[in-house]
Design a protein around this motif. Structure first.
Motif, PDB file in Angstrom:
ATOM      1  N   GLU A   1      32.456 -39.845  27.662  1.00  0.00           N
ATOM      2  CA  GLU A   1      32.562 -40.190  29.075  1.00  0.00           C
ATOM      3  C   GLU A   1      33.551 -39.207  29.694  1.00  0.00           C
ATOM      4  N   THR A   2      33.076 -38.398  30.609  1.00  0.00           N
ATOM      5  CA  THR A   2      33.849 -37.253  31.091  1.00  0.00           C
ATOM      6  C   THR A   2      34.152 -37.358  32.577  1.00  0.00           C
ATOM      7  N   ALA A   3      35.432 -37.232  32.905  1.00  0.00           N
ATOM      8  CA  ALA A   3      35.880 -37.103  34.291  1.00  0.00           C
ATOM      9  C   ALA A   3      36.561 -35.751  34.418  1.00  0.00           C
ATOM     10  N   ALA A   4      36.460 -35.152  35.585  1.00  0.00           N
ATOM     11  CA  ALA A   4      37.053 -33.836  35.795  1.00  0.00           C
ATOM     12  C   ALA A   4      37.598 -33.750  37.212  1.00  0.00           C
ATOM     13  N   THR A   5      38.648 -32.947  37.373  1.00  0.00           N
ATOM     14  CA  THR A   5      39.244 -32.777  38.691  1.00  0.00           C
ATOM     15  C   THR A   5      38.998 -31.376  39.223  1.00  0.00           C
ATOM     16  N   TYR A   6      39.101 -31.258  40.539  1.00  0.00           N
ATOM     17  CA  TYR A   6      38.973 -29.976  41.216  1.00  0.00           C
ATOM     18  C   TYR A   6      39.922 -29.998  42.406  1.00  0.00           C
ATOM     19  N   HIS A   7      40.212 -28.809  42.928  1.00  0.00           N
ATOM     20  CA  HIS A   7      41.075 -28.732  44.100  1.00  0.00           C
ATOM     21  C   HIS A   7      40.285 -28.423  45.361  1.00  0.00           C
ATOM     22  N   SER A   8      39.411 -27.403  45.313  1.00  0.00           N
ATOM     23  CA  SER A   8      38.672 -27.010  46.512  1.00  0.00           C
ATOM     24  C   SER A   8      37.229 -27.490  46.496  1.00  0.00           C
ATOM     25  N   ARG A   9      36.544 -27.386  45.365  1.00  0.00           N
ATOM     26  CA  ARG A   9      35.169 -27.872  45.300  1.00  0.00           C
ATOM     27  C   ARG A   9      34.847 -28.289  43.869  1.00  0.00           C
ATOM     28  N   PRO A  10      34.012 -29.303  43.688  1.00  0.00           N
ATOM     29  CA  PRO A  10      33.679 -29.765  42.343  1.00  0.00           C
ATOM     30  C   PRO A  10      32.870 -28.730  41.579  1.00  0.00           C
ATOM     31  N   GLY A  11      32.911 -28.824  40.261  1.00  0.00           N
ATOM     32  CA  GLY A  11      32.129 -27.927  39.440  1.00  0.00           C
ATOM     33  C   GLY A  11      30.668 -28.348  39.388  1.00  0.00           C
ATOM     34  N   ASP A  12      29.892 -27.596  38.609  1.00  0.00           N
ATOM     35  CA  ASP A  12      28.460 -27.834  38.527  1.00  0.00           C
ATOM     36  C   ASP A  12      28.083 -28.752  37.367  1.00  0.00           C
ATOM     37  N   GLY A  13      29.062 -29.123  36.544  1.00  0.00           N
ATOM     38  CA  GLY A  13      28.750 -29.895  35.347  1.00  0.00           C
ATOM     39  C   GLY A  13      28.128 -31.247  35.664  1.00  0.00           C
ATOM     40  N   SER A  14      26.896 -31.462  35.233  1.00  0.00           N
ATOM     41  CA  SER A  14      26.255 -32.762  35.409  1.00  0.00           C
ATOM     42  C   SER A  14      26.722 -33.693  34.307  1.00  0.00           C
ATOM     43  N   GLY A  15      26.675 -34.980  34.570  1.00  0.00           N
ATOM     44  CA  GLY A  15      27.096 -35.949  33.569  1.00  0.00           C
ATOM     45  C   GLY A  15      28.564 -36.298  33.657  1.00  0.00           C
ATOM     46  N   ALA A  16      29.311 -35.586  34.494  1.00  0.00           N
ATOM     47  CA  ALA A  16      30.739 -35.862  34.667  1.00  0.00           C
ATOM     48  C   ALA A  16      30.973 -36.464  36.048  1.00  0.00           C
ATOM     49  N   THR A  17      32.028 -37.265  36.166  1.00  0.00           N
ATOM     50  CA  THR A  17      32.464 -37.739  37.477  1.00  0.00           C
ATOM     51  C   THR A  17      33.567 -36.810  37.968  1.00  0.00           C
ATOM     52  N   TRP A  18      33.490 -36.432  39.251  1.00  0.00           N
ATOM     53  CA  TRP A  18      34.413 -35.444  39.797  1.00  0.00           C
ATOM     54  C   TRP A  18      35.390 -36.092  40.765  1.00  0.00           C
ATOM     55  N   HIS A  19      36.653 -35.647  40.688  1.00  0.00           N
ATOM     56  CA  HIS A  19      37.713 -36.225  41.499  1.00  0.00           C
ATOM     57  C   HIS A  19      38.553 -35.087  42.088  1.00  0.00           C
ATOM     58  N   ARG A  20      38.742 -35.110  43.400  1.00  0.00           N
ATOM     59  CA  ARG A  20      39.612 -34.115  44.024  1.00  0.00           C
ATOM     60  C   ARG A  20      41.060 -34.478  43.724  1.00  0.00           C
ATOM     61  N   LEU A  21      41.847 -33.475  43.324  1.00  0.00           N
ATOM     62  CA  LEU A  21      43.234 -33.734  42.940  1.00  0.00           C
ATOM     63  C   LEU A  21      44.107 -32.537  43.275  1.00  0.00           C
ATOM     64  N   ASP A  22      45.250 -32.804  43.859  1.00  0.00           N
ATOM     65  CA  ASP A  22      46.260 -31.782  44.106  1.00  0.00           C
ATOM     66  C   ASP A  22      47.403 -32.055  43.132  1.00  0.00           C
ATOM     67  N   VAL A  23      47.494 -31.245  42.066  1.00  0.00           N
ATOM     68  CA  VAL A  23      48.487 -31.510  41.018  1.00  0.00           C
ATOM     69  C   VAL A  23      49.908 -31.308  41.511  1.00  0.00           C
ATOM     70  N   ARG A  24      50.079 -30.714  42.681  1.00  0.00           N
ATOM     71  CA  ARG A  24      51.427 -30.540  43.219  1.00  0.00           C
ATOM     72  C   ARG A  24      52.026 -31.861  43.677  1.00  0.00           C
TER      73      ARG A  24
END
Length: 283
Positions: A26-49
């Motif tokens: 079960e895969t979740a992933a974060t992005y800052h400007s735009r989500p990636g192309d990986g299907s099967g993952a849930t994407w979450h916008r995150l500013d690590v700062r």
């Protein structure tokens, strides 16, 4: 297994998402400007700062393991402070953490570096990565700090794209003959990081290939694999340019390789003519 990949839309992050979903995680992933192309993952916008935002994301996603591959280059707020926020949140919430670092933490003064060597950076990026390492080891003693080197793929890495541009005359510049690293294939690296996320090892690991190559030597191998003329690649010496940074840094991954099953191939192996599609070797 539920994993959160911080920085999942980048080059390494994309491969991590691909491999973890293919493995049925079960895969979740974060992005800052735009989500990636990986299907099967849930994407979450995150500013690590933003520390509070990082902790809220980890609390709501509730992963068993976090793999932090984000990097803002020499931007201290992202590369150092952002990694500290991830480490603090992982420790407070009891999440397994694999933090990806770089051979940029070393000056090159001793050339060969094993896992026991302490950082001595000479660039702002190296200093930010070294600070992140120190914080992770202090805040999350059970975490893994995984240092790596130049990451190469099957055509998509920054270095591979630059080599093609140089060989085709679309880009100016040179490939240095005196800047030496130990390249690793992105598939091997991603496999090793996922393996570490699923086990209970802790401390510093070196995940680099066994072949030490200059930027120019690496470029020649890439050009030959891609059917380009390597004699068109311009060469030069970094030492003659005054550009700051380490010259010869060779990560010794022997100890780490004895603890994991993923085999980290050398560039002379994974860049052989006819190996464009890569493929990870195990065992």
């Amino acid at each position: 297994m539920k994993v959160l990949i911080i920085g999942g839309s980048g080059f390494l992050g994309t491969e991590l998402v691909r491999r973890s979903t293919a493995a049925g995680w079960e895969t979740a992933a974060t992005y800052h400007s735009r989500p990636g192309d990986g299907s099967g993952a849930t994407w979450h916008r995150l500013d690590v700062r933003k520390g509070a935002e990082v902790e809220a994301a980890l609390a709501s996603i509730a992963p068993q393991a976090v793999i932090d591959v984000t990097s803002g280059g020499s931007d201290w707020e992202v590369t150092a402070d952002g990694s500290i926020h991830v480490a603090m949140a992982s420790a407070r919430l009891g999440r397994r953490l694999v933090h990806v670092s770089s051979d940029a933490v070393f000056s090159g003064s001793r050339v060969h570096y094993d896992e026991r060597c302490l950082p001595d950076p000479v660039t702002p990026y190296g200093a930010a990565k070294a600070a992140a390492e120190s914080a992770v080891r202090l805040l999350a003693p059970a975490a893994v700090v995984a240092r790596t080197s130049l990451i190469i793929g099957s055509g998509g890495s920054v270095h591979e794209r630059m080599v093609r541009s140089l060989a085709e005359g679309r880009h100016g510049g040179v490939l240095f003959t005196d800047t030496v690293r130990c390249p690793v294939h992105v598939e091997d690296l991603a496999s090793a990081l996922l393996e570490l996320a699923a086990c209970d090892h802790s401390g510093v690991f070196h995940l680099a290939g066994p072949d030490a190559l200059s930027r120019h030597e690496l470029g020649v191998l890439i050009a030959r694999r891609d059917g380009l003329d390597p004699t068109r690649l311009p060469s030069g010496r970094r030492a003659d340019t005054g550009i700051p940074g380490a010259l010869d840094v060779r990560l010794d991954s022997t100890t780490s390789q004895a603890l994991i099953t993923t085999r980290l191939r050398g560039a002379r192996t994974f860049l052989r003519v006819g190996t464009r599609e890569g493929g990870v070797a195990h065992g």
